[in-house]
Design a protein around this motif. Structure first.
Motif, PDB file in Angstrom:
ATOM      1  N   GLY A   1       0.773  -1.338  -0.022  1.00 34.21           N
ATOM      2  CA  GLY A   1      -0.129  -0.198   0.022  1.00 34.21           C
ATOM      3  C   GLY A   1       0.868   1.249   0.033  1.00 34.21           C
ATOM      4  O   GLY A   1       0.331   2.349   0.526  1.00 34.21           O
ATOM      5  N   ARG A   2       2.136   1.305  -0.747  1.00 39.36           N
ATOM      6  CA  ARG A   2       3.037   2.398  -0.427  1.00 39.36           C
ATOM      7  C   ARG A   2       3.463   2.813  -2.003  1.00 39.36           C
ATOM      8  O   ARG A   2       4.709   2.948  -2.041  1.00 39.36           O
ATOM      9  N   PRO A   3       2.853   2.884  -3.003  1.00 34.19           N
ATOM     10  CA  PRO A   3       3.421   3.263  -4.180  1.00 34.19           C
ATOM     11  C   PRO A   3       3.475   4.882  -4.156  1.00 34.19           C
ATOM     12  O   PRO A   3       2.881   5.401  -3.342  1.00 34.19           O
ATOM     13  N   ALA A   4       4.710   5.171  -4.632  1.00 36.26           N
ATOM     14  CA  ALA A   4       4.961   6.333  -4.613  1.00 36.26           C
ATOM     15  C   ALA A   4       4.015   7.070  -5.610  1.00 36.26           C
ATOM     16  O   ALA A   4       3.470   6.826  -6.636  1.00 36.26           O
ATOM     17  N   PRO A   5       4.024   8.645  -5.219  1.00 36.66           N
ATOM     18  CA  PRO A   5       3.144   9.558  -6.275  1.00 36.66           C
ATOM     19  C   PRO A   5       3.620   9.640  -7.533  1.00 36.66           C
ATOM     20  O   PRO A   5       2.821  10.322  -8.446  1.00 36.66           O
ATOM     21  N   ALA A   6       5.004   9.582  -7.752  1.00 38.00           N
ATOM     22  CA  ALA A   6       5.549   9.690  -8.899  1.00 38.00           C
ATOM     23  C   ALA A   6       6.937   8.626  -9.217  1.00 38.00           C
ATOM     24  O   ALA A   6       7.341   8.632  -8.309  1.00 38.00           O
ATOM     25  N   TYR A   7       6.986   8.238 -10.606  1.00 38.86           N
ATOM     26  CA  TYR A   7       7.972   7.453 -10.748  1.00 38.86           C
ATOM     27  C   TYR A   7       8.693   8.215 -12.040  1.00 38.86           C
ATOM     28  O   TYR A   7       8.077   8.588 -12.808  1.00 38.86           O
ATOM     29  N   LEU A   8       9.948   7.649 -12.149  1.00 37.39           N
ATOM     30  CA  LEU A   8      10.925   8.141 -13.397  1.00 37.39           C
ATOM     31  C   LEU A   8      11.513   6.484 -13.836  1.00 37.39           C
ATOM     32  O   LEU A   8      12.311   5.926 -13.184  1.00 37.39           O
ATOM     33  N   PHE A   9      10.841   6.234 -14.959  1.00 38.99           N
ATOM     34  CA  PHE A   9      11.362   4.932 -15.550  1.00 38.99           C
ATOM     35  C   PHE A   9      12.462   5.263 -16.552  1.00 38.99           C
ATOM     36  O   PHE A   9      12.028   6.087 -17.597  1.00 38.99           O
ATOM     37  N   SER A  10      13.804   4.954 -16.304  1.00 40.55           N
ATOM     38  CA  SER A  10      14.912   5.459 -16.922  1.00 40.55           C
ATOM     39  C   SER A  10      15.484   4.304 -17.577  1.00 40.55           C
ATOM     40  O   SER A  10      15.709   3.362 -17.099  1.00 40.55           O
ATOM     41  N   GLY A  11      16.189   4.396 -18.666  1.00 41.84           N
ATOM     42  CA  GLY A  11      16.838   3.440 -19.617  1.00 41.84           C
ATOM     43  C   GLY A  11      16.722   3.659 -20.776  1.00 41.84           C
ATOM     44  O   GLY A  11      15.843   4.335 -21.475  1.00 41.84           O
ATOM     45  N   PRO A  12      17.478   2.840 -21.552  1.00 43.56           N
ATOM     46  CA  PRO A  12      17.652   2.652 -23.187  1.00 43.56           C
ATOM     47  C   PRO A  12      16.172   2.549 -23.738  1.00 43.56           C
ATOM     48  O   PRO A  12      15.243   2.097 -23.057  1.00 43.56           O
ATOM     49  N   GLU A  13      16.136   3.068 -25.127  1.00 45.74           N
ATOM     50  CA  GLU A  13      14.942   2.880 -25.760  1.00 45.74           C
ATOM     51  C   GLU A  13      14.756   1.284 -26.211  1.00 45.74           C
ATOM     52  O   GLU A  13      15.809   0.481 -26.310  1.00 45.74           O
ATOM     53  N   GLY A  14      13.570   0.899 -25.986  1.00 40.83           N
ATOM     54  CA  GLY A  14      13.233  -0.486 -26.624  1.00 40.83           C
ATOM     55  C   GLY A  14      13.525  -1.687 -25.513  1.00 40.83           C
ATOM     56  O   GLY A  14      14.077  -2.743 -25.843  1.00 40.83           O
ATOM     57  N   VAL A  15      13.334  -1.283 -24.417  1.00 38.67           N
ATOM     58  CA  VAL A  15      13.835  -2.237 -23.246  1.00 38.67           C
ATOM     59  C   VAL A  15      12.576  -2.657 -22.304  1.00 38.67           C
ATOM     60  O   VAL A  15      12.676  -3.204 -21.280  1.00 38.67           O
ATOM     61  N   GLY A  16      11.420  -2.186 -22.615  1.00 43.85           N
ATOM     62  CA  GLY A  16      10.250  -2.438 -22.120  1.00 43.85           C
ATOM     63  C   GLY A  16       9.591  -1.474 -20.885  1.00 43.85           C
ATOM     64  O   GLY A  16       8.773  -1.780 -20.267  1.00 43.85           O
TER      65      GLY A  16
ATOM     66  N   LYS B   1      15.666   2.076 -12.650  1.00 51.88           N
ATOM     67  CA  LYS B   1      16.472   2.213 -13.893  1.00 51.88           C
ATOM     68  C   LYS B   1      16.331   0.724 -14.500  1.00 51.88           C
ATOM     69  O   LYS B   1      16.411  -0.285 -13.907  1.00 51.88           O
ATOM     70  N   PHE B   2      16.001   0.782 -15.759  1.00 55.24           N
ATOM     71  CA  PHE B   2      15.935  -0.313 -16.632  1.00 55.24           C
ATOM     72  C   PHE B   2      17.122  -0.437 -17.461  1.00 55.24           C
ATOM     73  O   PHE B   2      17.736   0.650 -18.054  1.00 55.24           O
ATOM     74  N   GLY B   3      17.936  -1.704 -17.541  1.00 52.64           N
ATOM     75  CA  GLY B   3      19.269  -1.943 -18.312  1.00 52.64           C
ATOM     76  C   GLY B   3      18.810  -2.501 -19.510  1.00 52.64           C
ATOM     77  O   GLY B   3      17.569  -2.823 -19.719  1.00 52.64           O
ATOM     78  N   PRO B   4      19.763  -2.687 -20.410  1.00 49.15           N
ATOM     79  CA  PRO B   4      19.596  -3.330 -21.773  1.00 49.15           C
ATOM     80  C   PRO B   4      18.932  -4.768 -21.458  1.00 49.15           C
ATOM     81  O   PRO B   4      19.315  -5.461 -20.564  1.00 49.15           O
ATOM     82  N   LEU B   5      18.238  -5.441 -22.299  1.00 51.19           N
ATOM     83  CA  LEU B   5      17.800  -6.756 -22.427  1.00 51.19           C
ATOM     84  C   LEU B   5      18.788  -7.805 -22.641  1.00 51.19           C
ATOM     85  O   LEU B   5      19.949  -7.406 -23.179  1.00 51.19           O
ATOM     86  N   PRO B   6      18.587  -9.005 -22.057  1.00 51.84           N
ATOM     87  CA  PRO B   6      19.673  -9.628 -22.396  1.00 51.84           C
ATOM     88  C   PRO B   6      19.474 -10.249 -23.865  1.00 51.84           C
ATOM     89  O   PRO B   6      18.609 -10.201 -24.444  1.00 51.84           O
ATOM     90  N   ARG B   7      20.830 -10.525 -24.286  1.00 52.93           N
ATOM     91  CA  ARG B   7      20.900 -10.813 -25.717  1.00 52.93           C
ATOM     92  C   ARG B   7      20.162 -11.867 -26.377  1.00 52.93           C
ATOM     93  O   ARG B   7      19.631 -11.841 -27.238  1.00 52.93           O
ATOM     94  N   ARG B   8      19.886 -12.941 -25.344  1.00 46.97           N
ATOM     95  CA  ARG B   8      19.121 -14.205 -25.880  1.00 46.97           C
ATOM     96  C   ARG B   8      17.569 -13.668 -26.103  1.00 46.97           C
ATOM     97  O   ARG B   8      16.925 -14.020 -27.027  1.00 46.97           O
TER      98      ARG B   8
END
Length: 335
Positions: free
Chosen positions: A23-38, A162-169
């Protein structure tokens, strides 16, 4: 609207689930990371979970009225803001969003801002006010591949994930589903850097062309050849050329150290090629620094032509200082 999870990003979803279950979602998020990683895919799933009528599960049920409205693209409490192609998000767009959030009917609301780096300075200042004084029961999610383009005050008001690159597989499997052979998929995945957006933009014919032009830049840096390229006018293509240059620098240094083609990104080249192209290590290391500088210029909105021209001038200077190649140059010497 699909509410899946990109393979490789399950850990981020579990973290968000725990916040919702407590029951503790933040009022604001920043999803950062490369394009095309979900990032967008997970933001949509997170929105569905927040708006779902079946509370406590930590995931959208997909069956309640709220989930059905969201899936149909008509949920009154879901707000999506994104720029037009190559466009910006201005002050008027943020003001409209604020009005919609404040006048909506009671209930949880979610606002997703895709490509938040496109916010103008005035829009960011208006966004800051909305983040500092949000309407009750509201979650705002900013998505960006360039968090440095946002004001530090805007970033500080958000819980950054922070979102990282997707696994190569994952990228290889995605390409194979689209008809590429295993060998083609492996090669493109190596060049895509863990991004499906990047993988989708690559095709074999253009890959070969860009790859050879990048090699030409390293072996024969010449301004008059560069100025005839279409890549000097397009920001995305210029970044592609820089990426391929970096791949060549990596491979040439790695081959000098290991003499092993199996670890190379450009391993389709014959072994004689790697034996003949012996660029001095000092030159390659300097080229890597110049490429990093050109990339920084490009991301600072310097004209693509100016970025590539600066790179070529730097490479020409390094060729003079470091002697350039220690072996035979395989490219034609004319022009």
């Amino acid at each position: 609207m699909a509410w899946g999870i990109m393979p490789g990003q399950e850990g981020i979803w579990k973290r968000l689930q725990r916040e919702l279950e407590r029951g503790r979602p933040a009022p604001a998020y920043l999803f950062s990371g490369p394009e095309g990683v979900g990032k967008r895919l997970l933001a949509e799933r997170w929105s569905a979970a927040l708006l779902c009528a079946q509370e406590g599960s930590g995931a959208p049920c997909g069956e309640c009225r709220s989930c059905r409205l969201l899936a149909a693209g008509g949920h009154p409490h879901f707000h999506l803001l994104q720029p037009e192609r190559e466009g910006s998000l201005g002050l008027a767009a943020i003001r409209r969003l604020a009005e919609e959030l404040w006048r909506s009917a009671p209930g949880y609301q979610v606002a997703v801002l895709d490509h938040a780096e496109a916010l103008t300075l005035e829009a960011q200042n208006a966004m800051l006010k909305l983040l500092e004084e949000p309407p009750p029961r509201t979650c705002q999610v900013l998505l960006t591949a360039r968090p440095e383009a946002l004001l530090s005050t805007v970033r500080s008001r958000c819980r950054e994930i922070k979102f990282g690159p997707l696994p190569r597989r994952v990228v290889i499997a995605w390409l194979e589903e689209r008809g590429y052979s295993v060998e083609e998929a492996m090669g493109l995945a190596a060049l895509a850097g863990g991004s499906l957006t990047r993988a989708a933009s690559l095709c074999q014919e253009r890959v070969r062309e860009w790859r050879e032009r990048a090699l030409e830049l390293l072996l024969q840096p010449r301004l008059h050849r560069l100025l005839s390229w279409e890549e000097v006018k397009d920001r995305e293509l210029a970044e592609t050329i820089l990426d391929f240059c970096a791949f060549w620098v990596r491979d040439l240094l790695l081959y000098q150290l290991t003499q092993n083609r199996q670890e190379l990104l450009n391993r389709d080249r014959e072994e004689t090629f790697w034996e003949e192209v012996q660029l001095a290590p000092e030159y390659l290391l300097a080229a890597g620094e110049l490429l990093q500088r050109a990339r920084q210029w490009l991301r600072s909105r310097v004209r693509p032509a100016a970025c590539l021209e600066g790179l070529v001038v730097g490479l020409m200077e390094e060729r003079r200082n470091n002697g350039g190649a220690g072996g035979r140059n395989p490219l034609p010497q004319g022009g």
